[in-house]
Design a protein around this motif. Structure first.
Motif: not given
Length: 106
Positions: A65-71, A74-83, A98-104
């Protein structure tokens, strides 16, 4: 002796129900229901080895779930979603590496 036997029967019946629910919730992979089933299993007196598989499934689902949320964040580029996604990753104990965590975080 009869009261003791009834108590043992009641305890073992609770454990059997808890085991059945754990198996069912592991199959469903619903994190809220699975977390509840684990708590109920602990309350019923199940041993750690009986709860271990359910705990692994729960952790796997939280990470997924966390990985899907991160992905999605990242696509939305919305600050609240990223937080929110970073908090979910932390709550799921995803590693900073983790790759997704580093990307954010970049």
């Amino acid at each position: 002796e009869l009261d003791f036997a009834r108590g043992v029967l009641r305890d073992e019946s609770e454990k059997a129900l808890a085991r059945k629910r754990l198996a069912m919730e592991c199959e469903s992979r619903n994190v809220h229901a699975l977390a509840e089933a684990i708590t109920d299993g602990e309350g019923a007196g199940l041993q750690d080895d009986e709860l271990a598989a359910a705990r692994v499934v729960l952790q796997d689902e939280l990470e997924s779930i966390a990985r899907r949320s991160l992905s999605a964040a990242l696509q939305s580029r919305q600050l609240q979603a990223l937080q929110h996604a970073l908090k979910a990753a932390k709550d799921a104990s995803l590693a900073e590496e983790d790759e997704e965590v580093q990307a954010v975080n970049t």
